[in-house]
Design an enzyme around this catalytic site. Structure first.
Site, short mmCIF file in Angstrom:
data_model
loop_
_atom_site.label_atom_id
_atom_site.label_comp_id
_atom_site.label_asym_id
_atom_site.label_seq_id
_atom_site.Cartn_x
_atom_site.Cartn_y
_atom_site.Cartn_z
N ASP A 78 0.88 -1.41 0.35
CA ASP A 78 0.25 0.28 0.05
C ASP A 78 1.07 1.20 -0.01
OD1 ASP A 78 -2.25 1.49 -0.03
OD2 ASP A 78 -3.06 0.91 1.54
N TRP A 79 0.36 2.70 -0.32
CA TRP A 79 0.70 3.03 -0.33
C TRP A 79 1.75 3.66 0.65
CZ3 TRP A 79 -0.07 1.52 -4.14
CH2 TRP A 79 0.65 1.86 -5.37
#
Length: 865
Positions: free
Chosen positions: A233-234
């Site tokens: 995920d970012w």
């Protein structure tokens, strides 16, 4: 794209490319180059591919001033349809939208489990049930892949709350992890083989998911044989060697934090072997190869589609997701209240009537091509002259966005002028005309929520810069107006040169901008109708903020600002006006609920209640108009203390672009409701099984309800919720009969060769065409189980459309292992115990349930997909 984009490129070609890559190039491939793109190696023909959020639309590369997109109904709305064919078609639409945005990889679907009603991202996921979640995700992924785009299952795993999400450790038993939280991923991978899986922000039993070898290496790749790419995920990567060795292929976004020179050092110190590095590189190259099917060039320009056939599909999805919770008889006619009569005047009341609550907040939010409010949908169907509106109360958490109501000073266009500077404003204030700075960028914008994560300009090298927002506001009527300014940074709002909101001198931490922003600071100003009032905001980006460090949240660079405003409302007076109108009306629709202000990535709801004033409004209207139809829009359950009084009640979710039309279609009978609740609606927050252990405490959250999530808890304890999982009425009536259950290969040593074929005859016993959803549950042996198990569990479902009087046989095939097994922690495997089970086929309406016995002859242990 370069030479690697040839469809069908074999493994030997990838082996050849890996052999030609330098060590620096291999390392570079394992992280993004910017917010949305992977690294390219032009000399070897390896292109950059583009990712985009998901899950209910393809936003493209820009939160800030982005290109409009199609917005699907939210995840819980799609789960409510129980329609795999419809979800497949919507996946195809998403693929087309991705191609229009130049994207090769879609960051969706979200298939986390709503273990409680408060999760900020609960609206993104399909259901509290892992089988419904997994089968819906498989259809979604298959549709996206049919369009040549790579879907991404997210978030692996237990990203079921937003509170301290990057720091919290989900403490969950192996059995609950397998039976509830990993099972959706297992079923989706089995059914669709999606090209990418995204890890979650949180820890699972003490170890971050992105560096958790037990999850990635042992279960995902080892046991399930998953061959796709694993991406973070970012900003959800937390280590160098641990993440690479665990199996995390791609760190996003770029520029890298944990690859690059840090990974080179790990290689030289033997923390990471070159063999492991090559394995990670191979997966990235395979992802690039798979993504080439979209036929999208590198860094393609973003464009709009907004095709008529897409609008029709979105309207169908919006209507088919609406759940009819109650439809009692009108005392004066002795007929069900719904559908309404379009020839009668309709009074539309409530905070959501004139609000386009089309999606939740966070990474699922996007700028839609268009939106339709419930009031607009009803007016378009019945004629504007047949519709009367009364506000009743407001329902916003933050004041409605002001941008589209502003006009530019220079041309009078709708919107405002946004100017960007590298220098701070003068001490006297730039609005006073003493500003000698030269802007490096000037944009015309209409959306006054500006999240700057992906804004870039050649003259800006860091996260610290400044901006102004300027326009005029001409109010439709004179009165006191309230304005609100929310920032991840600092901000001052001036109206006609007077400071109205100071969100700079003293700041209060809030939940905005993924948890790094302030609360909305508000101010008031009397404005005159017909006069152009000057609106001006001075803004500094996130590094200028006076807030302390936010624990457990993701920091997204430059931050952002949000400007809202509206006429101040006296709620008591507005409710009384609505009540007076309702008492005289032919028919009344009350639209209430939440919005992306209340349900969003970055924070969890503190309670299940509707916004202040809402319950008072509904109770007051029902007191004078008991036949009023109540429409609730929310992505997850809300309390409805007036539900027993309401005779007609709809759950309408966040319906995407066509939300208002979908609601109107059901209200007036153009769509016969067929949706079912994918979530249990408790009567109150304290009734839900996660009530005592939902938030992070000292960095951990205990999944104390174990396997008894959602309806499993209510069924097993005998507690009646407000509305049960699977509840949903129709304007038609149906009858189920002749349930049969046949097991194939009952004595097979390998349980994967055995399955159940469940068949039931379904009849439409009404005069109206309608769709019936048949839910198949399995009850475990009452006495012979070696462990405690839920009273029943959903194992399959099918939706069938029937004409009046039509009868059809519905058959559902379910793998025997899925139907009968639990996770045995003693042998670390699935166990199907021999004994007498019962299969239930459940249809619409009370008492429409059939039961048949199933005898499992031998106990069997199994693993894998």
């Amino acid at each position: 794209m370069g030479s690697i984009d040839t469809v069908g490129m074999g493994q030997r070609a990838i082996d050849q490319i890996i052999s030609e890559l330098s060590l620096n190039e291999k390392v570079a491939l394992l992280s993004g180059v910017d917010a949305w793109h992977t690294f390219a190696i032009p000399r070897l023909g390896i292109p950059s591919i583009r990712t985009t959020d998901g899950p209910n639309g393809a936003r493209g590369t820009r939160y800030f001033n982005g290109v409009p997109s199609a917005c699907l109904p939210c995840g819980t709305a799609l789960g409510a349809t129980f329609d795999r064919d419809l979800i497949f078609s919507l996946g195809q639409l998403l693929a087309a939208e991705c191609r229009a945005k130049g994207a090769h990889v879609l960051l969706g679907p979200t298939i986390n489990i709503q273990r409680g009603p408060l999760g900020g991202r609960g609206f993104e996921s399909f259901s509290e049930d892992p089988v419904l979640s997994g089968l819906a995700a498989a259809s979604y992924c298959s549709g996206v892949q049919d369009g040549g785009v790579v879907p991404t299952l997210k978030h692996l795993v237990c990203n079921d709350q937003e509170h301290e999400r990057v720091a919290v450790s989900a403490l969950v038993t192996p059995r609950a992890l397998r039976e509830i939280y990993l099972l959706p991923f297992q079923l989706a991978i089995q059914g669709a083989r999606p090209g990418a899986v995204m890890t979650s922000y949180n820890k699972v039993n003490g170890l971050h998911a992105s560096e958790n070898p037990g999850l990635i290496r042992d279960i995902l790749r080892g046991e399930w044989g998953y061959e796709g790419a694993v991406i973070s995920d970012w900003f959800g990567t937390y280590s160098v060697a641990d993440a690479v060795n665990a199996g995390l292929d791609l760190e996003m976004p770029g520029p890298t934090r944990f690859r690059g020179p840090a990974l080179m050092h790990a290689l030289t110190s033997n923390k990471v072997s070159e063999k492991t590095l090559n394995e990670r590189v191979r997966k990235v190259l395979e992802l690039v190869q798979l993504a080439s099917r979209a036929g999208v060039p590198e860094y393609a320009p973003e464009r709009k589609l907004n095709r008529p056939e897409d609008r029709a599909l979105l309207r169908r999805a919006a209507g088919e997701s609406v759940v009819l919770l109650k439809n009692d008889k009108n005392d004066s006619t002795n007929s069900p209240i719904l559908p309404l009569d379009r020839e009668k005047t309709t009074l539309v009341i409530g905070p959501n009537a004139d609000l386009a609550a089309y999606c939740g907040g966070g990474s699922a939010s996007l700028l839609a091509y268009y939106t339709v409010t419930p009031r607009q949908g009803i007016a378009d169907k019945c004629g504007a002259e047949q519709v009367v509106f009364s506000q009743g109360c407001y329902g916003h958490k933050e004041l409605p966005l002001l941008g589209e109501h502003l006009r530019t000073i220079e041309t009078g266009q709708p919107g405002y002028t946004f100017r960007v500077y590298t220098e701070p404003p003068p001490a006297s204030g730039s609005f006073k005309g003493s500003d000698s700075r030269t802007p490096v960028d000037e944009l015309h914008m209409t959306n006054s929520s500006a999240f700057l994560m992906d804004y870039s300009h050649p003259q800006i090298s860091g996260d610290t810069y400044y901006a102004t927002l300027e326009g005029t506001f001409e109010p439709p009527e004179s009165g006191v107006y309230e304005f609100g300014l929310t920032v991840a940074g600092t901000g001052l709002l001036y109206i006609d040169g007077v400071l109205v909101v100071d969100n700079k001198t003293v700041q209060r931490a809030g939940t905005s901008f993924f948890g790094i922003g302030t609360v909305e600071e508000r101010g008031e100003r009397y404005l005159e109708a017909g006069k152009k009032h000057h609106v001006f905001v001075e803004f500094g980006t996130a590094p200028t903020s006076n807030l302390q460090h936010h624990h457990g949240v993701v920091s997204f660079g430059p931050g952002g600002l949000r400007l809202g405003g509206c006429r101040k409302l006296d709620t008591d007076t507005a409710i009384q006006q609505a009540v007076q109108s309702a008492a005289q009306a032919d028919q009344v629709v009350v639209c209430v609920g939440l919005s992306g202000d209340w349900e969003s990535e970055g924070f969890d709801r503190p309670h299940m209640d509707l916004p202040p004033g809402t319950d008072e409004l509904v109770n007051a209207v029902l007191a004078v108009q008991p036949n009023a139809v109540i429409v609730v829009q929310s992505g997850t359950p809300v309390t409805m203390p007036w539900a027993d009084k309401a005779k007609a009640l709809l759950q309408a979710w966040y319906g995407g672009n066509e939300a208002g039309n979908g609601i109107a279609d059901v209200l007036f009978g153009d769509v016969n409701p067929s949706a079912k609740l994918p979530l249990t609606f408790p009567r109150e927050l304290a009734q839900n099984p996660s009530y005592l252990s939902y938030r992070s405490e000292r960095g951990r959250v205990l999944y104390s309800e174990d396997i008894y999530v959602g309806y499993r808890y209510y069924d097993t304890t005998g507690q009646p919720p407000l509305f049960r999982f699977g509840h949903g009425l129709s304007y038609s009536t149906f009858h189920l009969r002749d349930l049969t259950v046949r097991e194939t290969a009952p004595y097979a040593a390998n349980i994967k060769e055995s399955s159940l074929r469940v068949s039931v005859t379904v009849s439409n016993t009404s005069a109206r065409p309608g769709a019936e959803v048949v839910l198949v549950y399995v009850r475990p042996p009452a006495a012979a189980c070696s462990v405690g198990r839920p009273v029943r569990e959903l194992k399959g479902y099918e939706k069938v459309m029937l004409q009046p009087g039509e009868t059809r046989e519905v058959s559902i095939t379910i793998p025997l292992g899925l139907a009968t097994s639990f996770w045995d922690e003693g042998c670390d495997a699935w166990l199907s115990e021999k004994g007498l089970y019962f299969v239930e086929a459940v249809g619409t309406g009370e008492g429409n349930t059939l039961v048949a016995p199933l005898t499992v002859q031998v106990s069997r242990v199994w693993n894998g997909l």
